[in-house]
Enzyme design. Structure first.
Site, short mmCIF file in Angstrom:
data_model
loop_
_atom_site.label_atom_id
_atom_site.label_comp_id
_atom_site.label_asym_id
_atom_site.label_seq_id
_atom_site.Cartn_x
_atom_site.Cartn_y
_atom_site.Cartn_z
CE LYS A 16 1.16 0.87 4.43
NZ LYS A 16 1.94 2.01 4.88
N PRO A 102 8.77 -3.98 -1.11
CG PRO A 102 9.35 -1.84 -1.80
CD PRO A 102 8.27 -2.85 -1.89
CB ILE A 103 12.20 -6.02 3.21
CG1 ILE A 103 11.76 -7.30 2.48
CG2 ILE A 103 12.42 -6.31 4.69
CD1 ILE A 103 12.86 -8.32 2.31
N GLY A 105 10.04 -1.01 4.05
CA GLY A 105 10.04 0.14 3.15
C GLY A 105 8.89 1.09 3.36
N GLY A 106 7.99 0.77 4.29
CA GLY A 106 6.84 1.65 4.53
C GLY A 106 5.68 1.35 3.61
CG MET A 107 5.82 0.79 0.03
SD MET A 107 6.17 0.57 -1.71
CE MET A 107 4.54 0.36 -2.39
CB SER A 111 0.64 -5.34 6.74
OG SER A 111 1.23 -4.57 7.77
CG ASP A 144 -0.07 -0.49 7.87
OD1 ASP A 144 -0.80 0.43 8.27
OD2 ASP A 144 1.15 -0.38 7.68
#
Ligand code: C5P
Length: 308
Positions: A16, A102-103, A105-107, A111, A144
């Site tokens: 996300k 991405p690990i 990575g804030g995405m 989750s 998330d």
């Protein structure tokens, strides 16, 4: 869709981007009160679950997974164990996870692993949990996780786990600049708190409730990337840039090379650039790659977790 007794089940869940993220006060449980607009994007975690007597996980995929925990602290293992506990299932599962988000990575990659694992194990074990039951377990695993489960476009409040769907038209195009380091989500929230403590005027009074700007909802409804670019916002961007100042240059580079706007994704360090169309996406991808950045493209919104 779900056949009990099948020995392998494959589920997929998306990463996300938070196109808008306002952080309010710290709540009693230590989490911050949020108002965010989530968009699920076309980077998917693929989870294959096989019957086993205990719980284990292995990783593969387009990114380096060597640093990932494979023991009980892994979120996918926690998800499987939580479902087994709730459903009274006595066996275990072996999980093979192909990572494309991405690990650290804030995405929301971890989750997404958890969301897909819940679906795959439910199907594998024939536990027949309802969507609400799976969502309730998802919320115990991370802020998330419920969103990766539902996907699409949604507004998240509370910890980010209280979801209401939002209308969105068409597809938005993103170019993502990946960092060669990860960032700790709690670390970025703590940096925000430290900043607010230092600058008393920025402290949110306890009753302050963050909310999503109406212009964000309008831009998503209109499917208009120019409108959305004007209202992209992330309260975690300033503290993340303070911790990792090099990200400022990445944002600048993208905006000089055709991005409508750039935003830190979640708690970073991935930087997400919104572009007007596929041609600008390609141009930007080439420019960022020439600066030795690792780049991937994605579109959103996409569907949430599902069995394949
Ligand atoms: O729930 P999740 O594991 O994604 O959260 C990671 C950390 O991020 C939390 O332990 C907390 O420090 C911080 N967080 C927060 N407020 C939120 C979401 C996350 O403070 N709403």
């Amino acid at each position: 869709m779900m056949t009990a007794g099948t020995t392998v089940q494959h589920a997929r869940a998306p990463g996300k981007i938070n196109v808008f993220l306002k952080v309010g006060a710290v709540m009693e449980d230590g989490y911050h009160d949020l108002a965010t607009a989530y968009q699920a994007v076309s980077l998917f975690e693929e989870v294959r679950a096989t019957t086993a007597s205990d719980f284990s996980v292995e990783f593969s995929g387009s990114i380096d997974t060597s640093g990932l925990a494979t023991g009980g602290s892994n979120l996918a293992i926690k998800a499987a164990r939580a479902l087994a506990r709730t459903a009274g299932y006595r066996g275990g599962v072996h999980l093979e996870i192909e990572k494309n988000v991405p690990i650290a990575g804030g995405m929301g990659g971890g989750s997404a692993d958890a969301a897909a694992t819940l679906l795959a194990c439910d199907a594998l074990w024939g536990t027949s949990a309802t969507k609400d039951e799976l969502l309730a377990i998802a919320a115990t695993l991370g802020a998330d996780v419920p969103f990766s489960f539902t996907g699409g476009t949604a507004i998240g409040t509370g910890r980010g786990d209280q979801l209401s769907p939002a209308l969105a038209k068409g597809k938005f195009q993103w170019v993502l600049a990946l960092a060669d380091f990860g960032m700790s989500t709690p670390g970025v929230y703590q940096e925000l708190d430290r900043h607010r403590d230092r600058h008393a005027q920025d402290i949110f009074p306890a009753e302050h409730q963050p909310s999503v700007d109406a212009n964000v909802l309008q831009a998503l409804r209109a499917g208009d990337p120019h409108m959305l670019a004007d209202v992209l916002h992330n309260d975690l961007q300033a503290p993340a840039l303070h911790l990792a100042p090099g990200l400022g240059k990445v944002l600048q580079l993208g905006e000089q090379n055709g991005a409508l706007a750039g935003i830190l994704s979640g708690s970073g360090p991935t930087v997400a650039f919104l572009v007007a169309d596929a041609d600008s996406a390609l141009e930007l991808q080439v420019a960022l790659s020439a600066s030795r950045l690792k780049v991937v493209r994605a579109t959103g919104p996409v569907h949430g977790a599902r069995i394949i």
